[in-house]
Structures are given as structure tokens and as C-alpha cells.
Write a protein that holds these residues in place. Structure first.
Motif, PDB file in Angstrom:
ATOM      1  N   UNK A  23       0.831  -1.206   0.000  1.00  0.00           N
ATOM      2  CA  UNK A  23       0.000   0.000   0.000  1.00  0.00           C
ATOM      3  C   UNK A  23       0.868   1.260   0.000  1.00  0.00           C
ATOM      4  N   UNK A  24       1.911   1.242   0.830  1.00  0.00           N
ATOM      5  CA  UNK A  24       2.791   2.396   0.941  1.00  0.00           C
ATOM      6  C   UNK A  24       3.482   2.690  -0.384  1.00  0.00           C
ATOM      7  N   UNK A  25       3.988   1.651  -1.036  1.00  0.00           N
ATOM      8  CA  UNK A  25       4.686   1.835  -2.305  1.00  0.00           C
ATOM      9  C   UNK A  25       3.745   2.350  -3.392  1.00  0.00           C
ATOM     10  N   UNK A  26       2.520   1.872  -3.394  1.00  0.00           N
ATOM     11  CA  UNK A  26       1.539   2.343  -4.372  1.00  0.00           C
ATOM     12  C   UNK A  26       1.217   3.821  -4.152  1.00  0.00           C
ATOM     13  N   UNK A  45       0.764   5.802   5.424  1.00  0.00           N
ATOM     14  CA  UNK A  45       0.569   4.527   6.119  1.00  0.00           C
ATOM     15  C   UNK A  45      -0.642   3.811   5.531  1.00  0.00           C
ATOM     16  N   UNK A  46      -0.919   2.633   6.027  1.00  0.00           N
ATOM     17  CA  UNK A  46      -1.973   1.796   5.456  1.00  0.00           C
ATOM     18  C   UNK A  46      -3.338   2.491   5.473  1.00  0.00           C
ATOM     19  N   UNK A  84      -4.092   4.638   2.398  1.00  0.00           N
ATOM     20  CA  UNK A  84      -4.165   3.998   1.092  1.00  0.00           C
ATOM     21  C   UNK A  84      -5.605   3.796   0.635  1.00  0.00           C
ATOM     22  N   UNK A  85      -5.752   3.307  -0.578  1.00  0.00           N
ATOM     23  CA  UNK A  85      -7.061   3.062  -1.167  1.00  0.00           C
ATOM     24  C   UNK A  85      -7.798   2.002  -0.355  1.00  0.00           C
ATOM     25  N   UNK A  86      -8.897   2.399   0.271  1.00  0.00           N
ATOM     26  CA  UNK A  86      -9.601   1.491   1.180  1.00  0.00           C
ATOM     27  C   UNK A  86     -10.512   0.507   0.450  1.00  0.00           C
ATOM     28  N   UNK A  87     -10.701   0.718  -0.839  1.00  0.00           N
ATOM     29  CA  UNK A  87     -11.577  -0.178  -1.596  1.00  0.00           C
ATOM     30  C   UNK A  87     -10.924  -1.525  -1.877  1.00  0.00           C
ATOM     31  N   UNK A  88      -9.617  -1.623  -1.628  1.00  0.00           N
ATOM     32  CA  UNK A  88      -8.876  -2.853  -1.931  1.00  0.00           C
ATOM     33  C   UNK A  88      -8.599  -3.639  -0.663  1.00  0.00           C
TER      34      UNK A  88
END
Length: 205
Positions: free
Chosen positions: A89-92, A185-186, A189-193
């Protein structure tokens, strides 16, 4: 409006707007069921593998990455200290094109990728044309002076008047600049995934 174009089919299969553009919301409103199915057709229960594959495809489409790009990010996350899902998630989130999108300087990730590829934004005053460039805390993202008065950014400002960027970005929307103040942080990130399913998919392949 193409209801059966490649992106429309993927959005309908996932049952959500993966690409950000308003037209996919309209497509989903008109045809809120998977491609090739009638409104009354019931799909069978997905196997665990099918769920993992579907979630991986969703993540790829949301971030606009090819299979090779996404798999390479997974490999990088595995090598990074910490929970693999959180690291992925962080890298994305740290991708340059995603940072532009998260700052509110584009309406979709596709648009932010185009902005990055065309060199419309600078990092610490230097032109960067690689959408996958990894932004780091302390760096400043700014729009190029030549592009600042473009009508496209006027429309984006109007659409994002009440937009709240994530806490890892300090944004000055009037100046079209954003400082990377932390590592995402997590929770940012995109919460839909469901990244757990994505990791399970790659772990078994």
C-alpha cells in the motif's frame, strides 16, 4: 456511451468506478450488473482463488498498473521490512502520479499519469516525467510555471474546492504545490482494496 468497452466491462465486473471518471458512475447506474449478465442473473459463489484474482485485478485497475508493474511492486514490498500488505500500500501511494492525484491536482489517476508523463509537475524544482517515481518525505511537488494558468487546473480547483488531501501531503491548492511531509501509512491507502487477498494471490503463484 460504451457499456462494453474494456474499462466499462472491468468496472461492471467489480461493481464500482475503478477509474474515477464520471462516465463510469453513469454506466454502473445504467447497468449495475456484470458484463454478459442480465439484471436478474445470479452469479455463482466465487472460489477463494477467484476472489483473490478479482481483488488483484481491482487493485491494478484502480492504480492503473500493468501486471508486470504490479507484480514488481509486490516483489519490492516482500523485500521491505514490515507487513507485506502495508508495504505494498505504501509503495503504491508513493508513486508520483498517485501523489499528484492524492494532492487533488487531477480528477483521476489516469489524468495524473498523463500530467506526470508530460512533465507538467516538478519535484524539488526538477522536471520529472516518470509516473512511477517514488516520492519521499521532504520533497516538494509543484506545477510548472508554464502550465499553472492552464484552464484544466481551473476546472480541477473548482471540482476539488472542498477536497481534503491525506495527512502525508501538505497541500497549497492555490499555488498548486504539495509537500510530502510523511510516509503514507496503510490507513491513507485506497480502502476499496482488500490487500490481504492480493497478497494471498501472489503468495500462491
Amino acid at each position: 456511451m460504451k457499456y462494453n468497452g474494456p474499462k466499462a466491462r472491468r468496472a461492471r465486473r467489480q461493481g464500482m468506478n475503478l477509474f474515477g471518471s464520471d462516465k463510469y458512475d453513469k454506466i454502473l447506474q445504467r447497468k449495475p450488473y456484470g458484463p454478459g449478465k442480465g439484471p436478474k442473473t445470479r452469479s455463482g459463489r466465487d472460489s477463494e482463488y477467484a476472489k483473490q484474482l478479482k481483488e488483484k485485478q481491482k487493485a491494478k485497475d484502480i492504480y492503473g498498473l500493468s501486471e508486470k508493474q504490479f507484480r514488481n511492486m509486490y516483489k519490492a514490498a516482500v523485500k521491505t521490512k514490515g507487513r507485506t500488505g502495508d508495504m505494498l500500500k505504501q509503495l503504491l501511494e508513493q508513486r508520483f502520479d498517485n501523489a499528484i492525484y492524492r494532492a487533488g491536482f487531477s480528477l483521476t489517476r489516469l489524468q495524473s499519469r498523463q500530467f506526470a508523463g508530460h512533465g507538467l509537475f516538478l519535484i524539488d524544482g526538477q522536471r520529472v516525467t516518470t509516473p512511477s517515481y517514488k516520492v519521499m518525505p521532504g520533497q516538494m511537488i509543484t506545477v510548472r510555471k508554464q502550465a499553472k494558468d492552464s484552464p484544466v487546473f481551473t476546472g480541477i480547483r473548482e471540482r476539488h474546492e472542498k477536497y481534503l488531501p491525506p495527512k502525508w501531503l501538505k497541500v497549497d491548492s492555490a499555488a498548486l504545490q504539495a509537500e510530502v511531509v510523511a510516509v503514507p501509512d496503510a490507513a491513507d491507502a485506497e480502502q476499496a482494496v482488500d490487500m490481504r487477498l492480493v497478497i494471498e494471490f501472489y503468495s500462491r503463484n
